[in-house]
Design a protein around this motif. Structure first.
Motif, PDB file in Angstrom:
ATOM      1  N   LYS A   1      78.699  43.779   2.806  1.00 40.75           N
ATOM      2  CA  LYS A   1      79.359  45.074   2.719  1.00 40.75           C
ATOM      3  C   LYS A   1      80.871  44.857   2.753  1.00 40.75           C
ATOM      4  O   LYS A   1      81.398  44.215   3.668  1.00 40.75           O
ATOM      5  CB  LYS A   1      78.924  45.980   3.867  1.00 40.75           C
ATOM      6  CG  LYS A   1      77.438  46.319   3.851  1.00 40.75           C
ATOM      7  CD  LYS A   1      77.067  47.299   4.944  1.00 40.75           C
ATOM      8  CE  LYS A   1      75.563  47.543   4.992  1.00 40.75           C
ATOM      9  NZ  LYS A   1      75.021  48.108   3.768  1.00 40.75           N
TER      10      LYS A   1
ATOM     11  N   ALA B   1      77.160  46.306  -4.525  1.00 41.81           N
ATOM     12  CA  ALA B   1      77.614  47.516  -3.840  1.00 41.81           C
ATOM     13  C   ALA B   1      76.912  47.607  -2.487  1.00 41.81           C
ATOM     14  O   ALA B   1      75.740  47.241  -2.352  1.00 41.81           O
ATOM     15  CB  ALA B   1      77.305  48.742  -4.689  1.00 41.81           C
ATOM     16  N   SER B   2      77.604  48.101  -1.472  1.00 40.42           N
ATOM     17  CA  SER B   2      77.050  48.137  -0.115  1.00 40.42           C
ATOM     18  C   SER B   2      75.714  48.862  -0.049  1.00 40.42           C
ATOM     19  O   SER B   2      74.820  48.488   0.702  1.00 40.42           O
ATOM     20  CB  SER B   2      78.040  48.808   0.840  1.00 40.42           C
ATOM     21  OG  SER B   2      79.228  48.069   0.949  1.00 40.42           O
TER      22      SER B   2
ATOM     23  N   ASP C   1      83.722  48.149  -2.777  1.00 38.40           N
ATOM     24  CA  ASP C   1      83.072  49.402  -3.165  1.00 38.40           C
ATOM     25  C   ASP C   1      84.063  50.372  -3.805  1.00 38.40           C
ATOM     26  O   ASP C   1      83.753  51.037  -4.796  1.00 38.40           O
ATOM     27  CB  ASP C   1      82.436  50.062  -1.942  1.00 38.40           C
ATOM     28  CG  ASP C   1      81.241  49.283  -1.404  1.00 38.40           C
ATOM     29  OD1 ASP C   1      80.697  48.448  -2.150  1.00 38.40           O
ATOM     30  OD2 ASP C   1      80.858  49.514  -0.248  1.00 38.40           O
TER      31      ASP C   1
END
Length: 529
Positions: free
Chosen positions: A453, A442-443, A458
Motif C-alpha cells: 500500500k 493499487a492498494s 494510488d
C-alpha cells in the motif's frame, strides 16, 4: 502461370489434391520440393471449417467456476472466456483494441464518458437477443460488495446505464483514454441478465464461438460450434475441448501420441525433441506474460523494506532465465510492465545478484541472517519449483536460509496464492500501463498479491489515468514503476515467451501476443488445414 495461380487457389479451398497440384507444378518447371512447399502454404493460408480440436493446458483446478469474477489462469481464460464468451471489445493480433460485441465506441466529456453501441442481431447461445441491459448487469456483477478481480479497475466507473436496447453509456470518475482496453478484460464476458437484476453465470449461456457441452472443473471443458456466432465464418472447428494437464510430460506425450492437437506451455527442456518431429510445429511469441515471486508486505519479515530488498538482491534472475527458461525469456527488473508496453521504463538500479548488498540491507534491518519459506508449484508457471530450488541455492550463499515448500498444483490459486506470505505467481500482463498497475498494485486491488500500500502511488494512478498530456502522463507512470521497483514486495523474475506446440494439421493467422493461447482466442482463430 495464370492457370497455376488458379490451381493454387483451388488447393487452398481444398478442391485440388496434393498429387494433382504437384503434377501441375512439375508441368510449369517447379521441383517436387518447391511444389510441396507451395501446396502446404496454400492449404494452410485458407481457413476452412470442420474438425474436433483438443487442447492440453498446464492449468485448471477443481475449484474453478463458471463465475467470471475469478478466472485465475489460462484454462479459464482460454476455455470459459475465449471459447465460451465475448466482451464488449477485444485485443486483436496486432495488439489494438477493436470492437467485439460492440460495433463502435465513442468518448465524450474529456474521455470521462464512453458510449458503446452493440452490433445488431447479437444472440446468446439460447437464442435470446443481447441487449444493453445484459451489458449493464454483466458489468455490475463485478462492482459493489464482491471479491471480483475486476472490481479494482472498474472503480473508475461511477455509472453504467442502458440508453435504449443497443447503447451502453459508462460515466467515469475522470477521463480515461484507455477505457476501451479495460472492457476487453477476460473477467468481463457479457451474460444474460436476470429478471429483477443480476446475471445468469451458472448456466454458462454466453455469446461465444462455442456452446457449452461439458465443464468438469480441473478436468475438462468441451463445446460445440455456435451456428449463430456474430463473426463471419468463425469459429472454424466444429467442436473443441480443453483438458487440464498440469504435468508437462503428460502434455507432451498427449501431443506426440495424437491425444491432443495443441499443448500450451511446452516443456522447454525437451523442446528440441519436439522440433525434430516432422508432424509437430512450435509456436513462440514474446508476450506481456511475467513470472514473479510475491512477498506479503503486511507480514513479518516482509513488512520491512530492507528485508524485501535483501531478498531481491539474493536472486540471480539471469541464471534462472538460462537454466529454467533455457533462454526463452527476458530478465525482469521488478517492474511489471513489459518493455514493449507504452510508457514502460527500466528502473535503476538493476536488481542483480549481489551478496554484499544482501548483507547491507539485512544489517539495516537489524539482522545477520534470514530464514524464510517460499511456496511454489508448477501450477504457477512451468518451472516454478525448479526456479525456487535454484533461488534457494543462490540465497544460501548470501546468508538467507530459504525453505522451498512444494505445494499441490490443484487448488494452488485458491489455497496458496494470496494466502501465504511468499509465493510464486504469474501474470498474463495487460496491454496498457494503467490497467496492469491498477489490477496488481493499487492498494484496493483484489489481486494486489503483495498487499503493498502506497498512498502516493494510488494518487498518481488516478491522476495519470485522466491526464491527456502524454509527457506528463509518461512522467507519472515512470515514477509509479520506480516506486514498485524500490518498495513493493514483487520480484519480477522474467518476461517469458509463450511457447506452445501443435500438430501441423492445425493452421492459424498472425498469433496475438497479449496473452497465452493466441490472446485467449485460439478457439475462434485457428483451424484444421
Amino acid at each position: 502461370m495464370a492457370d497455376f495461380d488458379r490451381f493454387t487457389r483451388l488447393a487452398g479451398k481444398g478442391r485440388m489434391s496434393r498429387r494433382d497440384f504437384i503434377q501441375q507444378a512439375l508441368a510449369v518447371g517447379l521441383t517436387v520440393a518447391a511444389a510441396e512447399t507451395l501446396f502446404t502454404r496454400a492449404v494452410r493460408a485458407e481457413a476452412r471449417r470442420g474438425g474436433f480440436a483438443r487442447v492440453g493446458l498446464a492449468h485448471g483446478s477443481t475449484s474453478d467456476s463458471l463465475d467470471p469474477r475469478g478466472y485465475p489462469d489460462v484454462f479459464s481464460q482460454a476455455a470459459l472466456f475465449g471459447a465460451l464468451s465475448n466482451a464488449l471489445t477485444e485485443i486483436d493480433a496486432q495488439g489494438n483494441v477493436v470492437g467485439d460485441l460492440a460495433e463502435s465506441f465513442e468518448p465524450s466529456n474529456g474521455a470521462a464518458t464512453w458510449a458503446f453501441r452493440l452490433r445488431q442481431g447479437l444472440t446468446f447461445h439460447n437464442g435470446r437477443d443481447v441487449t444493453a441491459t445484459d451489458v449493464v448487469e454483466s458489468i455490475l456483477h463485478h462492482m459493489g460488495e464482491t471479491k471480483s478481480a475486476a472490481k479494482s479497475f472498474l472503480k473508475q466507473v461511477t455509472e453504467v446505464k442502458a440508453d435504449g436496447p443497443g447503447l451502453v453509456v459508462f460515466t467515469l470518475a475522470g477521463g480515461s483514454a484507455d477505457f476501451p482496453y479495460i472492457v476487453s478484460d477476460y473477467h468481463l464476458p457479457i451474460m444474460p441478465a436476470k429478471d429483477g437484476g443480476g446475471v445468469d453465470w451458472e448456466s454458462g449461456v454466453r455469446t461465444g464461438p462455442f456452446v457449452l457441452e461439458t465443464f468438469e472443473p480441473g478436468v475438462k471443458f468441451q463445446g460445440k460450434r455456435n451456428p449463430n456466432y456474430h463473426k463471419n465464418n468463425q469459429p472454424w472447428f466444429d467442436e473443441i475441448a480443453f483438458f487440464s494437464m498440469h504435468d508437462v510430460t503428460a502434455r507432451t506425450n498427449a501431443l506426440t501420441t495424437g491425444e491432443v492437437d495443441y499443448i500450451a506451455r511446452a516443456d522447454l527442456k525437451t523442446l528440441q525433441l519436439l522440433q525434430r518431429n516432422p508432424e509437430i510445429a512450435i509456436n513462440e511469441v514474446t508476450a506481456y506474460v511475467h513470472y514473479n515471486l510475491a512477498m506479503a508486505c503486511n507480514q513479518a519479515p516482509f513488512d520491512n523494506n530492507d528485508v524485501r530488498l535483501a531478498v531481491k538482491y539474493a536472486i540471480d534472475r539471469q541464471e534462472i532465465v538460462d537454466k529454467v527458461f533455457l533462454g526463452h525469456a527476458t530478465v525482469g527488473n521488478d517492474n511489471p510492465l513489459a518493455p514493449s508496453i507504452k510508457f514502460a521504463i527500466d528502473p535503476a538500479p538493476k536488481h542483480v545478484y549481489d551478496p554484499d548488498k544482501v548483507k547491507f540491507h539485512l544489517n539495516k534491518a537489524g539482522l545477520s541472517s534470514l530464514k524464510i519459506q517460499l511456496s511454489a508449484a508448477d501450477a504457477a508457471f512451468a518451472g516454478a519449483v525448479d526456479a525456487a530450488v535454484l533461488f534457494q541455492q543462490q540465497a544460501a550463499k548470501c546468508g538467507i536460509d530459504l525453505e522451498v515448500v512444494r505445494e499441490p498444483n490443484d487448488g494452488y490459486w485458491d489455497n496458496v496464492w494470496l494466502k501465504k506470505p511468499f509465493v510464486a505467481g504469474a501474470w498474463t500482463g495487460r496491454p496498457t500501463a494503467d490497467w496492469m498497475l491498477t489490477i496488481g498494485y493499487a492498494s484496493s486491488a483484489a489481486w494486489n498479491e503483495t498487499f503493498w500500500k502506497n498512498e502516493h502511488f494510488d494518487s498518481l494512478l488516478v491522476t495519470a489515468r485522466a491526464e491527456l498530456d502524454e509527457a506528463k502522463r509518461a512522467a507519472m507512470y515512470a515514477e509509479m514503476q520506480q516506486l514498485i521497483h524500490d518498495d513493493s514486495g514483487n520480484i519480477i523474475l522474467a518476461f517469458n515467451n509463450l511457447v506452445g506446440a501443435y500438430d501441423k494439421k492445425l493452421a492459424h493467422g498472425q498469433v496475438g501476443s497479449n496473452a497465452d493461447m493466441d490472446g485467449m482466442k485460439f478457439a475462434e482463430r485457428w483451424w484444421f488445414a
